[in-house]
Design a protein around this motif. Structure first.
Motif, PDB file in Angstrom:
ATOM      1  N   ASN A 105     -38.189  10.890  -9.381  1.00  0.00           N
ATOM      2  CA  ASN A 105     -37.640  10.936 -10.837  1.00  0.00           C
ATOM      3  C   ASN A 105     -36.096  11.330 -11.084  1.00  0.00           C
ATOM      4  O   ASN A 105     -35.670  12.509 -11.274  1.00  0.00           O
ATOM      5  N   LYS A 106     -35.341  10.335 -10.701  1.00  0.00           N
ATOM      6  CA  LYS A 106     -33.729  10.474 -10.692  1.00  0.00           C
ATOM      7  C   LYS A 106     -33.139  11.246 -11.843  1.00  0.00           C
ATOM      8  O   LYS A 106     -32.058  11.757 -11.904  1.00  0.00           O
ATOM      9  N   VAL A 107     -33.846  10.962 -12.974  1.00  0.00           N
ATOM     10  CA  VAL A 107     -33.425  11.289 -14.303  1.00  0.00           C
ATOM     11  C   VAL A 107     -33.335  13.084 -14.232  1.00  0.00           C
ATOM     12  O   VAL A 107     -32.475  13.600 -14.510  1.00  0.00           O
ATOM     13  N   GLU A 110     -30.977  14.566 -11.880  1.00  0.00           N
ATOM     14  CA  GLU A 110     -29.786  14.732 -12.217  1.00  0.00           C
ATOM     15  C   GLU A 110     -29.602  15.860 -13.050  1.00  0.00           C
ATOM     16  O   GLU A 110     -28.467  16.734 -13.334  1.00  0.00           O
ATOM     17  N   VAL A 126     -27.438  10.294 -18.115  1.00  0.00           N
ATOM     18  CA  VAL A 126     -28.823   9.976 -18.129  1.00  0.00           C
ATOM     19  C   VAL A 126     -29.209   9.457 -19.411  1.00  0.00           C
ATOM     20  O   VAL A 126     -28.822   9.885 -20.268  1.00  0.00           O
ATOM     21  N   THR A 148     -32.204   3.181 -11.316  1.00  0.00           N
ATOM     22  CA  THR A 148     -33.535   3.334 -11.895  1.00  0.00           C
ATOM     23  C   THR A 148     -33.894   4.707 -11.702  1.00  0.00           C
ATOM     24  O   THR A 148     -33.580   5.393 -10.429  1.00  0.00           O
ATOM     25  N   SER A 149     -34.664   5.458 -12.452  1.00  0.00           N
ATOM     26  CA  SER A 149     -35.290   6.735 -12.344  1.00  0.00           C
ATOM     27  C   SER A 149     -36.174   6.755 -11.136  1.00  0.00           C
ATOM     28  O   SER A 149     -36.182   7.704 -10.167  1.00  0.00           O
ATOM     29  N   GLU A 150     -37.038   5.568 -11.031  1.00  0.00           N
ATOM     30  CA  GLU A 150     -38.086   5.676 -10.035  1.00  0.00           C
ATOM     31  C   GLU A 150     -37.461   4.565  -8.629  1.00  0.00           C
ATOM     32  O   GLU A 150     -36.483   4.130  -9.154  1.00  0.00           O
ATOM     33  N   LYS A 203     -36.152   4.555 -18.494  1.00  0.00           N
ATOM     34  CA  LYS A 203     -34.882   5.693 -18.585  1.00  0.00           C
ATOM     35  C   LYS A 203     -34.089   5.170 -17.143  1.00  0.00           C
ATOM     36  O   LYS A 203     -34.604   4.613 -16.288  1.00  0.00           O
ATOM     37  N   PHE A 204     -32.874   5.726 -17.135  1.00  0.00           N
ATOM     38  CA  PHE A 204     -31.850   5.281 -15.919  1.00  0.00           C
ATOM     39  C   PHE A 204     -30.992   6.239 -15.697  1.00  0.00           C
ATOM     40  O   PHE A 204     -30.572   6.999 -16.786  1.00  0.00           O
ATOM     41  N   ILE A 205     -29.868   6.113 -14.644  1.00  0.00           N
ATOM     42  CA  ILE A 205     -29.046   7.190 -14.682  1.00  0.00           C
ATOM     43  C   ILE A 205     -27.767   6.027 -14.458  1.00  0.00           C
ATOM     44  O   ILE A 205     -27.778   5.063 -13.701  1.00  0.00           O
TER      45      ILE A 205
END
Length: 352
Positions: A105-107, A110, A126, A148-150, A203-205
């Protein structure tokens, strides 16, 4: 003998292990039991679905657990519910629930970088929808890294050079439900002043781009053991070092580690207060940058591919030429973490 609960998924899988048998079966639980026994720990394996907070008390109990990379992360969401409930009930969750939340879950990863104060030399933003992004378009500098978050092994990562590319990328990662979109459009016709849902809510970064890099380094720290491998940027993979194939990486003494890299990684590990961690780091010749991290359920290929590991001594980092099994390395890190935690708790009681 001290007790520890190990939570498995519905397939009786615990943890992540490269070269596991059968394929994708996780760590060998017999070996894990053996290595924990050597450290004076008795492991009680339980399925996640066996947790019953209305009948049993887990307050004060040490609990280790697996995560999941199931399709759509549906079961991982269930694991999060169980682990968060256990933590709220007073169980000693290892690592704490927030690390599970950050897993794939990269959001949230971060956001953790910010509130844990891990590093401050690389910026990231984010977003939860296209409409969130549109409010900040004038603040974005190109090129920028889109994530992408995943996604693992470099999937979902790309370099964006223009605003047009960015808008197209946000649309691309969203799978729309046209029936629900149509119903929402109907609400706007029926109810005056109703604001429609954004059509793009994945969601994304956006992460600052560091130019002219040739590779990154993947570092695992398990207690006192540090494993490292160098991942070159291979032709055709753009800015992605991850996912280039383990036979193309350089391990241990062959990783060409610049001075200061291990100290940088160790500082992050200490701040995170976890038994083990996987860290992606790049170096531009002047500064080290933390790109990503995971505190559980990460790939372990760097252990069987390496001839040994580094450990911190008084005069610096020494290489120990000793190939160890993943289960041994994992068990050692948990035992060391709990021992340090016990010492800190005792010191707190003594000084109080």
């Amino acid at each position: 003998m001290k007790s520890i609960i190990a939570l498995m998924d519905y397939k009786a899988k615990f943890g992540s292990k490269h070269f596991d048998t059968p394929y994708r079966s996780g760590m060998d639980k017999d070996k894990l039991t053996h290595y924990f026994n050597e450290l004076d720990f008795r492991v009680e394996y339980m399925y996640l679905n066996e947790i019953n907070l209305s009948k049993d008390s887990y307050s004060g109990k040490d609990v280790i657990y697996t995560s999941s990379e199931d399709i759509g992360y549906k079961y991982k969401s269930y694991i999060e519910d169980i682990i968060f409930a256990l933590e709220l009930s007073g169980a000693n969750i290892i690592p704490a629930y927030k690390h599970l939340r950050a897993n794939n879950n990269k959001v949230f990863m971060e956001l953790m970088r910010e509130f844990e104060g891990l590093t401050n030399n690389i910026s990231a933003q984010v977003f939860g929808s296209m409409k969130d992004l549109l409010m900040h378009l004038d603040k974005i500098t190109y090129p920028i890294v889109f994530k992408t978050s995943e996604g693992a092994s470099g999937t979902g990562v790309s370099l964006i050079n223009t605003e047009k590319e960015l808008i197209a990328k946000v649309k691309q990662i969203n799978q729309r439900d046209y029936n629900k979109d149509l119903r929402d459009y109907g609400r706007s016709l029926k109810h005056k002043g109703y604001i429609r849902e954004s059509l793009y809510r994945q969601k994304f970064i956006l992460q600052e781009f560091i130019p002219d890099l040739q590779n990154d380094w993947k570092i695992y720290i398990f207690g006192e053991k540090l494993y490292v491998f160098k991942r070159p940027l291979l032709k055709g993979r753009g800015i992605k070092a991850s996912g280039g194939g383990y036979d193309n990486y350089f391990y241990g003494l062959e990783a060409e580690v610049p001075d200061g890299l291990f100290d940088f990684a160790q500082e992050i590990y200490t701040k995170m207060n976890v038994p083990h961690i996987s860290i992606d780091i790049v170096f531009d010749g002047r500064e080290f940058y933390l790109i990503e991290f995971q505190s559980l359920y990460f790939g372990t290929a760097g252990i069987p591919y390496s001839e040994g590991y580094f450990t911190l001594k008084n005069k610096g980092w020494d290489f120990v030429n000793n190939k160890l099994e993943v289960e041994k390395v994992y068990a050692d890190s948990i035992a060391q973490y709990l021992e340090k935690k016990h010492i800190k708790k005792t010191e707190h009681i003594y000084h109080s």
